[in-house]
Design a protein around this motif. Structure first.
Motif, PDB file in Angstrom:
ATOM      1  N   VAL A 140       0.722  -0.974  -0.100  1.00 30.35           N
ATOM      2  CA  VAL A 140      -0.095   0.175   0.263  1.00 30.35           C
ATOM      3  C   VAL A 140       0.966   1.687  -0.164  1.00 30.35           C
ATOM      4  O   VAL A 140       0.511   2.819  -0.608  1.00 30.35           O
ATOM      5  CB  VAL A 140      -0.978   0.167   1.578  1.00 30.35           C
ATOM      6  CG1 VAL A 140      -1.821   1.557   1.552  1.00 30.35           C
ATOM      7  CG2 VAL A 140      -1.944  -1.355   1.032  1.00 30.35           C
ATOM      8  N   TRP A 141       2.209   0.848   0.902  1.00 31.64           N
ATOM      9  CA  TRP A 141       2.739   2.254   0.577  1.00 31.64           C
ATOM     10  C   TRP A 141       3.740   2.945  -0.799  1.00 31.64           C
ATOM     11  O   TRP A 141       3.494   4.286  -0.603  1.00 31.64           O
ATOM     12  CB  TRP A 141       3.637   2.163   1.765  1.00 31.64           C
ATOM     13  CG  TRP A 141       3.160   2.162   3.283  1.00 31.64           C
ATOM     14  CD1 TRP A 141       2.456   3.278   3.547  1.00 31.64           C
ATOM     15  CD2 TRP A 141       4.006   1.910   4.732  1.00 31.64           C
ATOM     16  NE1 TRP A 141       2.436   2.549   4.727  1.00 31.64           N
ATOM     17  CE2 TRP A 141       2.962   2.717   4.838  1.00 31.64           C
ATOM     18  CE3 TRP A 141       4.646   0.756   4.520  1.00 31.64           C
ATOM     19  CZ2 TRP A 141       3.350   1.545   6.748  1.00 31.64           C
ATOM     20  CZ3 TRP A 141       5.181   0.653   5.966  1.00 31.64           C
ATOM     21  CH2 TRP A 141       4.736   0.486   6.869  1.00 31.64           C
ATOM     22  N   MET A 142       3.721   1.532  -1.490  1.00 30.51           N
ATOM     23  CA  MET A 142       4.219   2.163  -2.164  1.00 30.51           C
ATOM     24  C   MET A 142       3.403   2.013  -4.091  1.00 30.51           C
ATOM     25  O   MET A 142       4.124   2.379  -4.762  1.00 30.51           O
ATOM     26  CB  MET A 142       5.218   0.683  -2.658  1.00 30.51           C
ATOM     27  CG  MET A 142       6.305   0.332  -1.762  1.00 30.51           C
ATOM     28  SD  MET A 142       7.505   1.730  -1.766  1.00 30.51           S
ATOM     29  CE  MET A 142       8.314   2.129  -3.222  1.00 30.51           C
ATOM     30  N   ALA A 143       1.950   2.309  -3.983  1.00 33.88           N
ATOM     31  CA  ALA A 143       0.943   1.949  -4.259  1.00 33.88           C
ATOM     32  C   ALA A 143       0.836   3.326  -5.008  1.00 33.88           C
ATOM     33  O   ALA A 143       1.261   3.272  -5.993  1.00 33.88           O
ATOM     34  CB  ALA A 143      -0.206   1.804  -3.925  1.00 33.88           C
ATOM     35  N   GLY A 144       0.852   4.395  -4.233  1.00 33.86           N
ATOM     36  CA  GLY A 144       0.860   5.611  -5.036  1.00 33.86           C
ATOM     37  C   GLY A 144       1.978   6.181  -6.435  1.00 33.86           C
ATOM     38  O   GLY A 144       1.875   6.400  -6.852  1.00 33.86           O
ATOM     39  N   ILE A 145       3.528   5.569  -5.485  1.00 30.69           N
ATOM     40  CA  ILE A 145       4.316   5.842  -6.733  1.00 30.69           C
ATOM     41  C   ILE A 145       4.401   4.963  -7.379  1.00 30.69           C
ATOM     42  O   ILE A 145       4.038   5.633  -8.868  1.00 30.69           O
ATOM     43  CB  ILE A 145       6.144   5.179  -5.920  1.00 30.69           C
ATOM     44  CG1 ILE A 145       6.087   6.102  -4.731  1.00 30.69           C
ATOM     45  CG2 ILE A 145       7.084   5.230  -6.959  1.00 30.69           C
ATOM     46  CD1 ILE A 145       7.023   5.745  -3.702  1.00 30.69           C
ATOM     47  N   ALA A 146       3.727   3.464  -7.419  1.00 34.31           N
ATOM     48  CA  ALA A 146       3.440   2.586  -8.907  1.00 34.31           C
ATOM     49  C   ALA A 146       2.366   3.261  -9.422  1.00 34.31           C
ATOM     50  O   ALA A 146       2.251   3.446 -11.016  1.00 34.31           O
ATOM     51  CB  ALA A 146       3.048   1.417  -8.234  1.00 34.31           C
ATOM     52  N   ALA A 147       1.677   4.192  -9.089  1.00 36.08           N
ATOM     53  CA  ALA A 147       0.165   4.690  -9.869  1.00 36.08           C
ATOM     54  C   ALA A 147       0.816   5.709 -10.067  1.00 36.08           C
ATOM     55  O   ALA A 147       0.979   5.988 -12.020  1.00 36.08           O
ATOM     56  CB  ALA A 147      -0.966   4.889  -9.166  1.00 36.08           C
ATOM     57  N   GLU A 148       1.922   6.527 -10.565  1.00 36.96           N
ATOM     58  CA  GLU A 148       2.674   7.962 -10.691  1.00 36.96           C
ATOM     59  C   GLU A 148       2.674   7.083 -11.705  1.00 36.96           C
ATOM     60  O   GLU A 148       2.956   7.956 -13.151  1.00 36.96           O
ATOM     61  CB  GLU A 148       3.744   8.313 -10.042  1.00 36.96           C
ATOM     62  CG  GLU A 148       2.598   9.625  -8.609  1.00 36.96           C
ATOM     63  CD  GLU A 148       3.251  11.150  -8.454  1.00 36.96           C
ATOM     64  OE1 GLU A 148       3.736  11.352  -9.115  1.00 36.96           O
ATOM     65  OE2 GLU A 148       3.268  10.953  -7.662  1.00 36.96           O
ATOM     66  N   ASN A 149       3.128   6.383 -12.342  1.00 36.23           N
ATOM     67  CA  ASN A 149       4.468   5.732 -12.702  1.00 36.23           C
ATOM     68  C   ASN A 149       3.939   4.974 -14.111  1.00 36.23           C
ATOM     69  O   ASN A 149       4.487   5.926 -15.044  1.00 36.23           O
ATOM     70  CB  ASN A 149       5.875   5.007 -12.381  1.00 36.23           C
ATOM     71  CG  ASN A 149       6.884   5.046 -11.164  1.00 36.23           C
ATOM     72  OD1 ASN A 149       7.323   5.918 -11.587  1.00 36.23           O
ATOM     73  ND2 ASN A 149       7.314   4.446 -10.172  1.00 36.23           N
ATOM     74  N   LEU A 150       3.371   4.603 -13.933  1.00 37.67           N
ATOM     75  CA  LEU A 150       2.237   4.048 -14.498  1.00 37.67           C
ATOM     76  C   LEU A 150       1.380   4.914 -15.790  1.00 37.67           C
ATOM     77  O   LEU A 150       1.408   5.363 -16.845  1.00 37.67           O
ATOM     78  CB  LEU A 150       1.191   3.326 -14.014  1.00 37.67           C
ATOM     79  CG  LEU A 150       1.134   1.590 -13.737  1.00 37.67           C
ATOM     80  CD1 LEU A 150       0.160   1.489 -12.936  1.00 37.67           C
ATOM     81  CD2 LEU A 150       1.574   0.843 -14.734  1.00 37.67           C
ATOM     82  N   VAL A 151       0.908   6.320 -14.727  1.00 38.29           N
ATOM     83  CA  VAL A 151      -0.088   7.239 -15.849  1.00 38.29           C
ATOM     84  C   VAL A 151       1.326   8.652 -16.459  1.00 38.29           C
ATOM     85  O   VAL A 151       0.595   8.470 -17.064  1.00 38.29           O
ATOM     86  CB  VAL A 151      -0.465   8.331 -14.205  1.00 38.29           C
ATOM     87  CG1 VAL A 151      -1.639   9.228 -15.267  1.00 38.29           C
ATOM     88  CG2 VAL A 151      -1.977   7.287 -14.166  1.00 38.29           C
ATOM     89  N   PHE A 152       2.278   8.783 -15.129  1.00 35.82           N
ATOM     90  CA  PHE A 152       3.193   9.632 -16.157  1.00 35.82           C
ATOM     91  C   PHE A 152       4.221   9.381 -16.110  1.00 35.82           C
ATOM     92  O   PHE A 152       4.877  10.283 -17.051  1.00 35.82           O
ATOM     93  CB  PHE A 152       2.880  10.502 -14.882  1.00 35.82           C
ATOM     94  CG  PHE A 152       1.514  11.423 -14.891  1.00 35.82           C
ATOM     95  CD1 PHE A 152       1.285  12.009 -15.440  1.00 35.82           C
ATOM     96  CD2 PHE A 152       1.086  11.153 -13.385  1.00 35.82           C
ATOM     97  CE1 PHE A 152      -0.433  12.745 -14.747  1.00 35.82           C
ATOM     98  CE2 PHE A 152      -0.295  11.509 -12.952  1.00 35.82           C
ATOM     99  CZ  PHE A 152      -0.762  12.230 -13.755  1.00 35.82           C
ATOM    100  N   GLN A 153       4.857   8.298 -16.642  1.00 36.51           N
ATOM    101  CA  GLN A 153       5.739   7.641 -15.947  1.00 36.51           C
ATOM    102  C   GLN A 153       6.776   7.472 -15.273  1.00 36.51           C
ATOM    103  O   GLN A 153       7.883   7.638 -16.022  1.00 36.51           O
ATOM    104  CB  GLN A 153       6.105   7.824 -17.392  1.00 36.51           C
ATOM    105  CG  GLN A 153       5.626   6.996 -19.070  1.00 36.51           C
ATOM    106  CD  GLN A 153       4.305   7.545 -19.156  1.00 36.51           C
ATOM    107  OE1 GLN A 153       3.822   8.282 -19.294  1.00 36.51           O
ATOM    108  NE2 GLN A 153       3.446   6.833 -19.118  1.00 36.51           N
ATOM    109  N   ASN A 154       6.580   8.746 -14.161  1.00 36.58           N
ATOM    110  CA  ASN A 154       7.273   9.152 -13.196  1.00 36.58           C
ATOM    111  C   ASN A 154       7.217   9.447 -11.913  1.00 36.58           C
ATOM    112  O   ASN A 154       5.581   9.605 -12.052  1.00 36.58           O
ATOM    113  CB  ASN A 154       8.870  10.065 -13.972  1.00 36.58           C
ATOM    114  CG  ASN A 154       7.693  11.607 -14.019  1.00 36.58           C
ATOM    115  OD1 ASN A 154       6.962  11.741 -13.147  1.00 36.58           O
ATOM    116  ND2 ASN A 154       8.219  12.207 -15.087  1.00 36.58           N
ATOM    117  N   ALA A 155       7.557   9.173 -11.289  1.00 38.71           N
ATOM    118  CA  ALA A 155       6.866   9.459  -9.764  1.00 38.71           C
ATOM    119  C   ALA A 155       7.600  10.885  -9.183  1.00 38.71           C
ATOM    120  O   ALA A 155       9.084  10.809  -8.679  1.00 38.71           O
ATOM    121  CB  ALA A 155       6.798   8.504  -9.111  1.00 38.71           C
ATOM    122  N   GLU A 156       6.848  12.079  -8.621  1.00 35.23           N
ATOM    123  CA  GLU A 156       7.055  13.451  -8.510  1.00 35.23           C
ATOM    124  C   GLU A 156       7.271  12.886  -6.915  1.00 35.23           C
ATOM    125  O   GLU A 156       7.965  13.954  -6.053  1.00 35.23           O
ATOM    126  CB  GLU A 156       6.580  14.189  -9.411  1.00 35.23           C
ATOM    127  CG  GLU A 156       7.009  14.337  -9.684  1.00 35.23           C
ATOM    128  CD  GLU A 156       7.051  16.491 -10.776  1.00 35.23           C
ATOM    129  OE1 GLU A 156       5.929  17.130 -10.214  1.00 35.23           O
ATOM    130  OE2 GLU A 156       6.981  16.212 -11.750  1.00 35.23           O
TER     131      GLU A 156
END
Length: 232
Positions: A140-156
């Motif tokens: 769950v803690w890593m899910a926000g980063i994973a979602a950003e990477n899937l949608v925007f190809q990177n995580a801010e």
């Protein structure tokens, strides 16, 4: 000094430098930017010692909120946490999408999904935690980063998520190498869950954009899952 205060100081230095370069061209008195800079520095120092950086977080988040991309990233990031928590049976009790909303609800940080983590907290207090519940929360803690990477190809976003995961694993005796390995593993687990439930994720993002309640968000997830099952 907090990272937020350091960010405010960096902004003040940038403004001071910019004013020194442009001031003569725009006929701006050097007194004005100097006063503004010292005011920002004073606020940053006071905020760091008196409010643990919350005031600075509100200011920086308010500035970032003018960017539509930033707002979109926040929603997609938090939807990742929300959906994966729902899929892993971790109760979600609320969510906020800005530092201001978090402050209004008495929550720390710049906003996020709020979990009923009593079971995790009670196990951490005695320094012993079951492998299954640890794996669920790490995902769950890593899910926000994973979602950003899937949608925007990177995580801010996600620095707080990584910090929380690292703190828990450190307290449990994980080495640095094992922590990094576990972070990568659970990021992949979260990514797979999101991809497997993508229509539910999109429905949740739409609901969160409308500031739907937790119950309404859960209904949106369930409706998308039901539609997927009917098509399959």
């Amino acid at each position: 000094m907090s990272q937020t205060a350091l960010n405010l100081i960096a902004i003040s230095i940038f403004l001071m430098t910019l004013s020194a370069l442009l001031g003569p061209l725009l006929n701006i008195s050097p007194t004005i930017p100097a006063i503004a800079t010292f005011t920002i520095l004073g606020i940053a120092t006071f905020d760091s010692f008196s409010f643990q950086g919350k005031g600075g977080s509100l200011i920086l988040d308010w500035i970032a909120g003018f960017s539509s991309e930033h707002r979109d990233r926040v929603i997609h990031h938090e939807a990742g946490h929300f959906l994966v928590a729902q899929l892993l049976n971790i109760p979600v009790t609320g969510y906020t999408l800005s530092a201001w909303e978090a402050w209004q609800q008495g929550q720390p940080g710049q906003g996020g999904v709020i979990f009923d983590d009593g079971e995790l907290a009670s196990q951490l207090e005695v320094g012993k935690i079951g492998a299954q519940i640890l794996d669920r929360y790490c995902t769950v803690w890593m899910a926000g980063i994973a979602a950003e990477n899937l949608v925007f190809q990177n995580a801010e976003g996600g620095s707080d998520d990584r910090r929380q995961l690292a703190e828990v694993l450190t307290n449990l005796g994980f080495t640095d190498g094992n922590r990094q390995q576990k972070q990568r593993f659970h990021a992949l687990q979260a990514k797979n869950l999101l991809q497997e439930n993508w229509s539910s994720y999109e429905a949740l993002v739409k609901a969160m954009r409308q500031r739907a309640s937790v119950a309404e968000c859960q209904s949106a997830i369930e409706s998308a899952q039901l539609t997927d099952n009917q098509h399959n």
